[in-house]
Design a protein around this motif. Structure first.
Motif, PDB file in Angstrom:
ATOM      1  N   GLY A  59       0.819  -1.208   0.000  1.00 26.00           N
ATOM      2  CA  GLY A  59       0.000   0.000   0.000  1.00 26.00           C
ATOM      3  C   GLY A  59       0.850   1.253   0.000  1.00 26.00           C
ATOM      4  O   GLY A  59       1.938   1.277  -0.563  1.00 26.00           O
ATOM      5  N   LEU A  60       0.378   2.313   0.659  1.00 25.43           N
ATOM      6  CA  LEU A  60       1.068   3.596   0.602  1.00 25.43           C
ATOM      7  C   LEU A  60       2.411   3.539   1.315  1.00 25.43           C
ATOM      8  O   LEU A  60       2.572   2.841   2.300  1.00 25.43           O
ATOM      9  N   VAL A  61       3.364   4.301   0.790  1.00 20.11           N
ATOM     10  CA  VAL A  61       4.614   4.514   1.504  1.00 20.11           C
ATOM     11  C   VAL A  61       4.550   5.925   2.080  1.00 20.11           C
ATOM     12  O   VAL A  61       4.386   6.888   1.345  1.00 20.11           O
ATOM     13  N   ARG A  62       4.650   6.024   3.406  1.00 23.55           N
ATOM     14  CA  ARG A  62       4.571   7.344   4.041  1.00 23.55           C
ATOM     15  C   ARG A  62       5.909   7.686   4.674  1.00 23.55           C
ATOM     16  O   ARG A  62       6.586   6.807   5.195  1.00 23.55           O
ATOM     17  N   TYR A  63       6.264   8.972   4.649  1.00 26.84           N
ATOM     18  CA  TYR A  63       7.534   9.372   5.253  1.00 26.84           C
ATOM     19  C   TYR A  63       7.401  10.721   5.936  1.00 26.84           C
ATOM     20  O   TYR A  63       7.212  11.741   5.275  1.00 26.84           O
ATOM     21  N   PHE A  78       3.838   8.240  -1.007  1.00 26.63           N
ATOM     22  CA  PHE A  78       4.004   7.666  -2.339  1.00 26.63           C
ATOM     23  C   PHE A  78       2.804   6.756  -2.592  1.00 26.63           C
ATOM     24  O   PHE A  78       2.694   5.677  -2.022  1.00 26.63           O
ATOM     25  N   ASP A  79       1.866   7.212  -3.396  1.00 30.24           N
ATOM     26  CA  ASP A  79       0.654   6.435  -3.627  1.00 30.24           C
ATOM     27  C   ASP A  79       0.527   6.113  -5.114  1.00 30.24           C
ATOM     28  O   ASP A  79       1.508   6.129  -5.856  1.00 30.24           O
ATOM     29  N   GLY A  80      -0.672   5.815  -5.557  1.00 35.44           N
ATOM     30  CA  GLY A  80      -0.877   5.420  -6.950  1.00 35.44           C
ATOM     31  C   GLY A  80      -0.360   6.440  -7.949  1.00 35.44           C
ATOM     32  O   GLY A  80       0.166   6.078  -9.006  1.00 35.44           O
ATOM     33  N   LEU A  81      -0.507   7.720  -7.610  1.00 37.81           N
ATOM     34  CA  LEU A  81       0.008   8.739  -8.528  1.00 37.81           C
ATOM     35  C   LEU A  81       1.521   8.645  -8.632  1.00 37.81           C
ATOM     36  O   LEU A  81       2.096   8.857  -9.704  1.00 37.81           O
ATOM     37  N   GLY A  82       2.158   8.333  -7.498  1.00 34.82           N
ATOM     38  CA  GLY A  82       3.604   8.156  -7.518  1.00 34.82           C
ATOM     39  C   GLY A  82       3.998   6.940  -8.348  1.00 34.82           C
ATOM     40  O   GLY A  82       4.930   6.996  -9.140  1.00 34.82           O
ATOM     41  N   ILE A  83       3.253   5.845  -8.154  1.00 32.36           N
ATOM     42  CA  ILE A  83       3.539   4.626  -8.927  1.00 32.36           C
ATOM     43  C   ILE A  83       3.472   4.946 -10.413  1.00 32.36           C
ATOM     44  O   ILE A  83       4.378   4.643 -11.192  1.00 32.36           O
ATOM     45  N   ASN A 123      14.173  19.670 -12.592  1.00 31.64           N
ATOM     46  CA  ASN A 123      12.793  19.476 -13.003  1.00 31.64           C
ATOM     47  C   ASN A 123      12.285  18.108 -12.556  1.00 31.64           C
ATOM     48  O   ASN A 123      11.177  17.983 -12.006  1.00 31.64           O
ATOM     49  N   LEU A 124      13.116  17.084 -12.742  1.00 29.32           N
ATOM     50  CA  LEU A 124      12.717  15.729 -12.332  1.00 29.32           C
ATOM     51  C   LEU A 124      12.506  15.665 -10.826  1.00 29.32           C
ATOM     52  O   LEU A 124      11.495  15.124 -10.344  1.00 29.32           O
ATOM     53  N   GLY A 125      13.451  16.243 -10.069  1.00 30.08           N
ATOM     54  CA  GLY A 125      13.309  16.238  -8.611  1.00 30.08           C
ATOM     55  C   GLY A 125      12.055  16.974  -8.176  1.00 30.08           C
ATOM     56  O   GLY A 125      11.341  16.541  -7.272  1.00 30.08           O
ATOM     57  N   GLY A 126      11.772  18.120  -8.845  1.00 27.50           N
ATOM     58  CA  GLY A 126      10.569  18.880  -8.516  1.00 27.50           C
ATOM     59  C   GLY A 126       9.319  18.052  -8.763  1.00 27.50           C
ATOM     60  O   GLY A 126       8.394  18.049  -7.951  1.00 27.50           O
ATOM     61  N   MET A 127       9.291  17.318  -9.888  1.00 22.97           N
ATOM     62  CA  MET A 127       8.101  16.519 -10.186  1.00 22.97           C
ATOM     63  C   MET A 127       7.941  15.391  -9.170  1.00 22.97           C
ATOM     64  O   MET A 127       6.828  15.125  -8.700  1.00 22.97           O
ATOM     65  N   ASN A 128       9.071  14.734  -8.808  1.00 24.37           N
ATOM     66  CA  ASN A 128       8.981  13.674  -7.803  1.00 24.37           C
ATOM     67  C   ASN A 128       8.467  14.216  -6.482  1.00 24.37           C
ATOM     68  O   ASN A 128       7.645  13.584  -5.813  1.00 24.37           O
ATOM     69  N   GLY A 129       8.947  15.406  -6.094  1.00 24.63           N
ATOM     70  CA  GLY A 129       8.485  16.020  -4.856  1.00 24.63           C
ATOM     71  C   GLY A 129       7.008  16.366  -4.930  1.00 24.63           C
ATOM     72  O   GLY A 129       6.250  16.139  -3.988  1.00 24.63           O
ATOM     73  N   PHE A 130       6.604  16.894  -6.071  1.00 26.42           N
ATOM     74  CA  PHE A 130       5.204  17.276  -6.268  1.00 26.42           C
ATOM     75  C   PHE A 130       4.299  16.056  -6.141  1.00 26.42           C
ATOM     76  O   PHE A 130       3.237  16.105  -5.521  1.00 26.42           O
ATOM     77  N   LEU A 131       4.729  14.942  -6.724  1.00 25.51           N
ATOM     78  CA  LEU A 131       3.907  13.733  -6.691  1.00 25.51           C
ATOM     79  C   LEU A 131       3.779  13.182  -5.276  1.00 25.51           C
ATOM     80  O   LEU A 131       2.757  12.600  -4.926  1.00 25.51           O
ATOM     81  N   ALA A 132       4.847  13.370  -4.468  1.00 24.44           N
ATOM     82  CA  ALA A 132       4.833  12.770  -3.135  1.00 24.44           C
ATOM     83  C   ALA A 132       4.283  13.721  -2.081  1.00 24.44           C
ATOM     84  O   ALA A 132       4.067  13.314  -0.952  1.00 24.44           O
ATOM     85  N   ALA A 133       4.056  14.978  -2.441  1.00 26.31           N
ATOM     86  CA  ALA A 133       3.670  15.962  -1.426  1.00 26.31           C
ATOM     87  C   ALA A 133       2.268  15.666  -0.912  1.00 26.31           C
ATOM     88  O   ALA A 133       1.345  15.466  -1.685  1.00 26.31           O
ATOM     89  N   SER A 134       2.135  15.629   0.409  1.00 28.34           N
ATOM     90  CA  SER A 134       0.799  15.514   0.987  1.00 28.34           C
ATOM     91  C   SER A 134       0.485  16.777   1.761  1.00 28.34           C
ATOM     92  O   SER A 134      -0.516  16.875   2.432  1.00 28.34           O
TER      93      SER A 134
END
Lengths: 498, 105, 234
Positions: A59-63, A78-83, A123-134
């Motif tokens: 399931g979800l990975v939370r940090y 890190f949820d489905g959008l992250g996957i 840009n890649l790091g920003g997108m990864n951060g955006f996807l994981a931001a809660s």
């Protein structure tokens, strides 16, 4: 909790740090820089894939960053959008970086290579951060990280047209960012929190429906601009067509999808708050989606420049995604999410292979590119495969999402929408066939076509791979739909659970 | 705050001068920052410095941190916009949109 | 026509916003959600938690360190973006405008004030984790000083002062310091971006971070100014 959760911040910090180091390390050694960036992107992809397997298992990975639990600290999730989009972002950035070696050498002076690679990694790091931001403000910060690098990458192309397009993109993007920030200010003033699910829990108690509605409106408009959903798409064709081809691939494939990600997060927040019905928002998305599909396809058809056609095709496809989300049935939302991932692959392939043709000939109009398939068989084949996929023929990758969205239209009791889905696909097929016809069956009209050389291996390999994946990606559709099912379920459950 | 935001947005939408558009953008940004800071203030409150003999109530530290971040982001975007404007000016000789869009095209 | 349309749009938007904003809790009252929820916890945590009594700094560098990391990355990205897109040496349609010489009064005053401004900037940076101020504020003062100096002494003196390679390291110092601190947190405490445990180490980390933010920010501001100046004048 396994040690793998510590990889979640790494997927953000690693590309950004590599990007920050690039100009300092490689301001003289321009060729090594490309390898540095490719290595960093590959490591990031490996990190993301480890997270994907972790998330698929448990399931979800939370940090909680810094060890501070939400809502006091920032939590990454890190949820489905992250996957879906995290792995797409890692993979496509890697392929784009590989292919961009040849492009950047013609577009930019050697001193700028390290800057270019640095910005792509950031840009890649920003997108990864955006996807994981809660956390809503964290979302805003990472949105700015990838936006600001995107504005600049557009202007990497030479000439005043690119500079003006970048400026337009920047102004529109900055206004939409300010709308998002305004919404954050409104929500924070009401709830005293920045964590999205915490805001969702507390918003009802604030008893300020107008203020909450204003925040919702600002977020929706802000993210619709970033996602270039009609009629807020006006900045996109210029920016995506005048940027260097690898950058167009990056923007059209990945960066616009982030607007949709923001939209999904917004919808989940307000569905959790449950202070007003979201039917109006869904209806808006459906209508905007319908308009975008038809208008985008028609506009793509009347273009003469290859890259402008592809840019308008992005407008169409963002319409499909908006339509699927707006229908709010399991099949449609799943279809929209799948289309988000698959379209990222297809559009990257399209822009890179089209870019290969434009790069070798120096020509950009369809009519000028006639007969090029004889001199550039691999690039033309890759473009053809991706074109068939973007038109949504079975069993291509473009078919899965459209089929699911059409099923969703049936589920929602609106069968007439199937006609819209079909007509969008047919219009796309029409201009796709026009391009294929020119490339393969018309005699060359320009001298450059007769002397053009096939693209180098660093371009041929990625585009052929993307073309093949786009062509047969539909066969993996069931698997991808299964992966994202929990996510689409959560999006819908949040809407109807209360 | 609303007035400032509206004025800024109006300038961004209607001004033909790129530089003025950026100024409009900054007016908008300022209005949002104003809203954030105001929402965190307390009447008769003190700055959120603990262990300095200041009395509660304190102003909210969160809003200050948010605004600081917001300002930095705004500054970065403005700097990039200015450089792009200078490039347009160099290569086209004008920063008025109506003049830029007229010839050819 | 266009502007009339925009006016209508803006007025409608403003009315909507007025309706929304006027519903917000009135500012200034201490018992609202803004003050009761997360912020109250930060204030109640005491000086030890979060590393410093200056709660704004605690929020910036400890509780929400990831945001601040993103923030310094934005500055850095903007700086390399500026270097990437500028047209230095590119085509130009008009002759460059003439530089206006600085009057001797301004020149002398800048020279006179330089040490004081620099001292103030350093004070803001180093004491920023206890008193109002901090890396960003001090960095802006320092950056403004560099811009003043380049006006007085001529930008070329400033430009020649640092080797290009060293300059890139200086510009990258803030994001890199954050990466190091994040890794140190992971190694010593077990969480990315956590500040190390004993009080003196935490204070040391805070001062280092503030210094990095200050110098990196000043370098970025100076970089913005110098590239704009170069693009306009040559």
């Amino acid at each position: 909790m396994s040690a793998a959760v510590h990889l979640l911040p790494l997927s953000v910090v690693l590309p950004i740090t590599a990007g920050v180091l690039a100009p300092a390390l490689f301001h003289r050694r321009h060729n090594a820089c490309s390898w540095w960036a490719i290595t960093a992107a590959a490591l990031t992809l490996a990190t993301t894939l480890t997270l994907v397997s972790e998330a698929l298992d448990g399931g979800l990975v939370r940090y909680p960053v810094g060890g501070w639990p939400a809502p006091y600290g920032i939590e990454l999730v890190f949820d489905g959008l992250g996957i879906l989009m995290g792995s797409a972002a890692g993979l496509l950035t890697l392929l784009i970086l590989i292919a961009s070696r040849a492009f950047v050498q013609t577009e930019a002076t050697p001193q700028r290579h390290s800057l270019f690679h640095g910005l792509v990694l950031i840009n890649l790091g920003g997108m990864n951060g955006f996807l994981a931001a809660s956390d809503l403000f964290n979302l805003f910060v990472f949105m700015e990280v990838f936006s600001i690098s995107a504005y600049a990458l557009v202007a990497l192309a030479r000439g005043p047209v690119a500079a003006l397009a970048a400026l337009k993109y920047l102004i529109v993007g900055a206004v939409s960012s300010m709308l998002v920030l305004l919404a954050i200010a409104l929500l924070h003033a009401q709830t005293g929190s920045l964590n999205m699910s915490d805001i969702g829990d507390r918003l009802a108690a604030a008893q300020a429906p107008a203020a909450a509605g204003l925040a919702l409106g600002c977020l929706v408009v802000g993210f619709l601009v970033k996602a270039a959903v009609f009629p807020l798409h006006f900045w996109l064709p210029d920016a995506h067509a005048s940027a260097p081809s690898p950058v167009s691939a990056l923007l059209s494939g990945l960066v616009v999808k982030m607007g949709i990600v923001g939209l999904i997060r917004t919808r989940m927040l307000f569905a959790e708050a449950d202070i007003f019905s979201l039917v109006a928002l869904d209806l808006l998305l459906v209508w905007l989606g319908v308009a975008a599909i038809v208008i985008g396809a028609v506009l793509a058809m009347i273009q003469r420049e290859l890259k402008l056609m592809l840019a308008y095709s992005t407008v169409t496809n963002m319409g499909y995604i908006a339509l699927g989300l707006g229908l709010a049935t399991p099949a449609a939302v799943g279809g929209a999410l799948a289309h988000m991932g698959f379209h990222a692959l297809i559009k990257t392939g399209l822009f890179l292979s089209a870019g290969a043709l434009v790069l070798s000939t120096g020509l950009s109009r369809i009519d000028d590119l006639r007969g090029l398939a004889q001199r550039m068989p691999v690039s033309s084949a890759a473009l053809t495969l991706a074109l068939l996929a973007v038109a949504g023929l079975p069993p291509t990758a473009g078919f899965v999402g459209k089929w699911q969205i059409a099923l969703g239209a049936l589920e929602a009791g609106q069968p007439w929408l199937i006609a819209v889905v079909m007509s969008g696909a047919l219009l796309t097929l029409a201009w796709a066939i026009r391009i294929i016809n020119s490339l393969y069956f018309l005699p060359p009209a320009r001298g450059q076509v007769l002397t053009a050389d096939e693209a180098p291996l660093s371009i041929r390999a990625p585009i052929l791979m993307l073309g093949l994946v786009a062509m047969v990606g539909g066969l993996a559709g069931a698997m991808v739909l299964e992966w994202i099912e929990p996510l689409s379920f959560r999006i819908l459950e949040a809407g109807h659970g209360h | 705050m609303v007035v400032l935001f509206a004025v800024g947005l109006y300038i961004v939408l209607t001004s033909q001068n790129l530089l003025k558009k950026i100024i409009g953008l900054n007016i908008m940004e300022t209005s949002v920052f104003g809203l954030i800071v105001t929402s965190g203030m307390v009447d008769g409150g003190s700055p959120p410095l603990l262990g300095r003999g200041l009395e509660a109530p304190y102003a909210s530290p969160v809003t200050h941190a948010l605004v600081l971040t917001g300002i930095v982001v705004a500054l970065s975007v403005t700097a990039l916009a200015l450089v792009l404007i200078v490039r347009v000016k160099r290569e086209c000789g004008s920063i008025e949109l109506d003049e830029l869009l007229e010839p050819e095209e | 026509m266009r502007s009339a349309l925009a006016l209508v749009l803006v007025v409608v938007l403003a009315a909507l916003m007025m309706a929304g904003v006027s519903q917000l809790p009135p500012p200034g009252e201490a018992d609202q959600a803004v003050h009761r929820h997360v912020a109250a916890n930060y204030l109640a945590d005491g000086v030890e938690e979060g590393g410093t009594g200056n709660r704004v700094t605690a929020v910036l560098l400890d509780y929400r360190a990831l945001d601040t990391y993103g923030e310094v990355v934005v500055i850095f990205a903007a700086l390399i973006a500026v270097l990437l897109v500028r047209s230095a040496g590119g085509p130009r349609t008009q002759p460059p405008p003439r530089r206006v010489p600085v009057s001797p009064v301004v020149d002398q005053v800048i020279r006179l004030m330089t040490p004081f401004i620099a001292l103030f900037a350093l004070f803001m940076i180093i004491e920023g984790h206890v008193l109002p101020g901090g890396g960003f504020q001090g960095g802006v003062v320092l950056g403004a000083l560099m811009i003043l100096l380049s006006l007085a002494l001529g930008p070329d003196r400033l430009r020649g002062a640092l080797h290009t390679g060293a300059l890139f390291w200086l510009r990258a110092v803030a994001p890199l310091a954050f990466t190091v601190s994040a890794l140190a947190g992971l190694g010593l405490v077990g969480w990315w971006f956590a500040l190390p445990e004993p009080g003196w180490m935490r204070e040391f980390a805070l001062v280092l971070l503030e210094l990095a933010i200050g110098f990196g920010g000043a370098a970025a501001l100076t970089g913005f100014f110098l590239s704009l100046e170069e693009d306009i004048h040559r």
